[in-house]
Scaffold this motif. Structure first.
Motif, PDB file in Angstrom:
ATOM      1  N   SER A 114       0.841  -1.208   0.000  1.00 24.75           N
ATOM      2  CA  SER A 114       0.000   0.000   0.000  1.00 24.75           C
ATOM      3  C   SER A 114       0.872   1.251   0.000  1.00 24.75           C
ATOM      4  CB  SER A 114      -0.915   0.017   1.230  1.00 24.75           C
ATOM      5  OG  SER A 114      -1.547   1.270   1.298  1.00 24.75           O
ATOM      6  N   ALA A 115       0.397   2.256  -0.702  1.00 30.08           N
ATOM      7  CA  ALA A 115       1.146   3.509  -0.820  1.00 30.08           C
ATOM      8  C   ALA A 115       1.354   4.185   0.537  1.00 30.08           C
ATOM      9  CB  ALA A 115       0.389   4.459  -1.750  1.00 30.08           C
ATOM     10  N   PHE A 116       0.384   4.016   1.432  1.00 31.42           N
ATOM     11  CA  PHE A 116       0.570   4.683   2.732  1.00 31.42           C
ATOM     12  C   PHE A 116       0.978   3.707   3.830  1.00 31.42           C
ATOM     13  CE2 PHE A 116      -3.976   4.400   1.704  1.00 31.42           C
ATOM     14  CZ  PHE A 116      -4.428   3.558   2.700  1.00 31.42           C
ATOM     15  N   ASP A 117       1.580   2.592   3.388  1.00 27.63           N
ATOM     16  CA  ASP A 117       2.179   1.660   4.353  1.00 27.63           C
ATOM     17  C   ASP A 117       3.387   1.014   3.678  1.00 27.63           C
ATOM     18  OD1 ASP A 117       2.623   0.150   6.567  1.00 27.63           O
ATOM     19  OD2 ASP A 117       1.035  -1.329   6.154  1.00 27.63           O
ATOM     20  N   ILE A 118       4.307   1.869   3.214  1.00 31.63           N
ATOM     21  CA  ILE A 118       5.474   1.343   2.494  1.00 31.63           C
ATOM     22  C   ILE A 118       6.455   0.757   3.515  1.00 31.63           C
ATOM     23  CG2 ILE A 118       7.429   1.933   0.989  1.00 31.63           C
ATOM     24  CD1 ILE A 118       5.680   3.972  -0.399  1.00 31.63           C
ATOM     25  N   LYS A 119       6.721  -0.545   3.354  1.00 30.59           N
ATOM     26  CA  LYS A 119       7.628  -1.209   4.300  1.00 30.59           C
ATOM     27  C   LYS A 119       9.032  -1.138   3.700  1.00 30.59           C
ATOM     28  CE  LYS A 119       4.072  -4.112   6.346  1.00 30.59           C
ATOM     29  NZ  LYS A 119       3.003  -3.166   6.017  1.00 30.59           N
ATOM     30  N   ILE A 120       9.780  -0.153   4.179  1.00 33.52           N
ATOM     31  CA  ILE A 120      11.068   0.154   3.543  1.00 33.52           C
ATOM     32  C   ILE A 120      12.021  -1.045   3.578  1.00 33.52           C
ATOM     33  CG2 ILE A 120      13.045   1.762   3.596  1.00 33.52           C
ATOM     34  CD1 ILE A 120      11.023   3.858   4.022  1.00 33.52           C
ATOM     35  N   ASP A 121      12.005  -1.789   4.694  1.00 33.22           N
ATOM     36  CA  ASP A 121      12.932  -2.929   4.831  1.00 33.22           C
ATOM     37  C   ASP A 121      12.589  -4.062   3.865  1.00 33.22           C
ATOM     38  OD1 ASP A 121      13.960  -1.509   6.832  1.00 33.22           O
ATOM     39  OD2 ASP A 121      13.051  -2.682   8.458  1.00 33.22           O
ATOM     40  N   GLU A 122      11.346  -4.080   3.383  1.00 36.83           N
ATOM     41  CA  GLU A 122      10.921  -5.196   2.509  1.00 36.83           C
ATOM     42  C   GLU A 122      11.009  -4.874   1.022  1.00 36.83           C
ATOM     43  OE1 GLU A 122       7.048  -6.599   3.739  1.00 36.83           O
ATOM     44  OE2 GLU A 122       7.656  -6.541   5.844  1.00 36.83           O
ATOM     45  N   LEU A 123      11.378  -3.643   0.684  1.00 36.48           N
ATOM     46  CA  LEU A 123      11.407  -3.267  -0.736  1.00 36.48           C
ATOM     47  C   LEU A 123      12.425  -4.121  -1.488  1.00 36.48           C
ATOM     48  CD1 LEU A 123      11.241   0.649  -0.488  1.00 36.48           C
ATOM     49  CD2 LEU A 123       9.401  -0.931  -1.155  1.00 36.48           C
ATOM     50  N   LEU A 124      12.053  -4.571  -2.698  1.00 33.26           N
ATOM     51  CA  LEU A 124      12.949  -5.437  -3.485  1.00 33.26           C
ATOM     52  C   LEU A 124      14.139  -4.666  -4.040  1.00 33.26           C
ATOM     53  CD1 LEU A 124      10.291  -7.578  -5.411  1.00 33.26           C
ATOM     54  CD2 LEU A 124      11.676  -8.254  -3.429  1.00 33.26           C
ATOM     55  N   VAL A 125      14.020  -3.346  -4.077  1.00 34.82           N
ATOM     56  CA  VAL A 125      15.159  -2.508  -4.485  1.00 34.82           C
ATOM     57  C   VAL A 125      15.456  -1.573  -3.311  1.00 34.82           C
ATOM     58  CG1 VAL A 125      15.928  -0.700  -6.069  1.00 34.82           C
ATOM     59  CG2 VAL A 125      14.534  -2.601  -6.940  1.00 34.82           C
ATOM     60  N   GLU A 126      16.732  -1.479  -2.998  1.00 34.45           N
ATOM     61  CA  GLU A 126      17.092  -0.694  -1.821  1.00 34.45           C
ATOM     62  C   GLU A 126      17.062   0.815  -2.125  1.00 34.45           C
ATOM     63  OE1 GLU A 126      20.792  -0.423   1.251  1.00 34.45           O
ATOM     64  OE2 GLU A 126      20.732  -2.138  -0.132  1.00 34.45           O
ATOM     65  N   PRO A 127      16.408   1.622  -1.264  1.00 30.32           N
ATOM     66  CA  PRO A 127      16.437   3.072  -1.464  1.00 30.32           C
ATOM     67  C   PRO A 127      17.861   3.613  -1.217  1.00 30.32           C
ATOM     68  CG  PRO A 127      14.889   2.412   0.288  1.00 30.32           C
ATOM     69  CD  PRO A 127      15.657   1.212  -0.093  1.00 30.32           C
TER      70      PRO A 127
END
Ligand SMILES: C[S@@+](CC[C@H](N)C(=O)[O-])C[C@H]1O[C@@H](n2cnc3c(N)ncnc32)[C@H](O)[C@@H]1O
Length: 235
Positions: A114-127
């Motif tokens: 969800s756009a308003f529950d972005i789980k940063i640690d789970e993103l497939l590409v690292e910010p």
């Protein structure tokens, strides 16, 4: 069933998700028509016009791109040979399913989120991401959650990140909200918020960026008098 002028009325995000999950299975002209709501030709023209405006304003060569609310993943087709990598997020499982099946490219990934529950640690590409793209998604997000999303974006961008955002806006003095409004065209109850350009500018000023430019888009294809589309380029 209502068409509400002026009031800041919330819409139900779960109903929006159900609408898009059902739309994924509807018989429509083309995959683009699932998310752009137009016939095949009109959807293709909108896609090309938006791609061209993006290219004129955003440098994505060799960049990491995050798309929030990616739908069927139409932008992966555009980015696959232009950027370093692309990650599309959407909360509709069915649309992400179509995106994964139709756009299987080495440098493109899709994730249900969800756009308003972005789980940063789970993103497939690292910010951090160099480019953030959001097209026709904020209209489905209530004001409180839009503030949450803006805070989330601020945690995944760097000093040089460029943002490209396209939304339908209200051409009137105040916003228009469609709440459980039956749409003959879409053959479903529809929920969406058409904010004014100024309302969007106030939200975007909270992004850690310096410059907000706006462009009218799809003007030749617009048949409505109360709303029009606008793209924002934020740097
Ligand atoms: C009109 S479609 C546009 C899809 C895509 N951005 C495009 O331009 O092709 C709107 C998309 O926003 C997604 N969406 C709406 N609210 C969302 C939310 N809270 N989180 C993630 N996706 C959302 C829907 O599932 C749908 O895919």
């Amino acid at each position: 069933m209502a068409r509400l002028y002026g009031d800041n009325e919330d819409i139900n995000s779960e109903k929006v998700k159900d609408f898009f999950n059902e739309r994924a299975n509807k018989k429509v002209d083309s995959d683009l028509s699932i998310v752009l709501f137009q016939d095949k030709e009109n959807s293709e023209r909108r896609n090309s016009e938006e791609n061209a405006l993006f290219l004129e304003n955003i440098d994505c060569s060799d960049k990491k791109v995050l798309e929030i609310g990616c739908g069927i993943g139409r932008w992966a087709e555009f980015f696959k040979d232009k950027c370093q990598c692309y990650l599309g997020l959407d909360y509709s499982e069915n649309l992400v399913g179509i995106a994964k099946n139709s756009h299987n490219f080495d440098n493109c990934n899709f994730q249900v989120m969800s756009a308003f529950d972005i789980k940063i640690d789970e993103l497939l590409v690292e910010p951090p991401f160099d480019v953030i793209l959001i097209s026709q998604v904020l209209m489905y997000i209530n004001d409180d959650n839009l503030k949450v999303l803006i805070n989330e974006i601020n945690t995944v961008i760097s000093d040089d990140t460029q943002l490209f955002i396209t939304e339908p806006i209200s051409c009137m003095d105040s916003r228009l909200t469609l709440k459980d409004f039956y749409s003959d065209e879409l053959e479903a109850d529809y929920n969406a918020i058409y904010r004014t350009e100024n309302e969007y500018r106030e939200f975007f000023q909270k992004l850690n960026c310096n410059e907000i430019n706006s462009f009218d888009i799809f003007m030749e294809l617009n048949e409505r008098s109360e709303t029009q589309y606008m793209s924002f380029v934020i740097k």
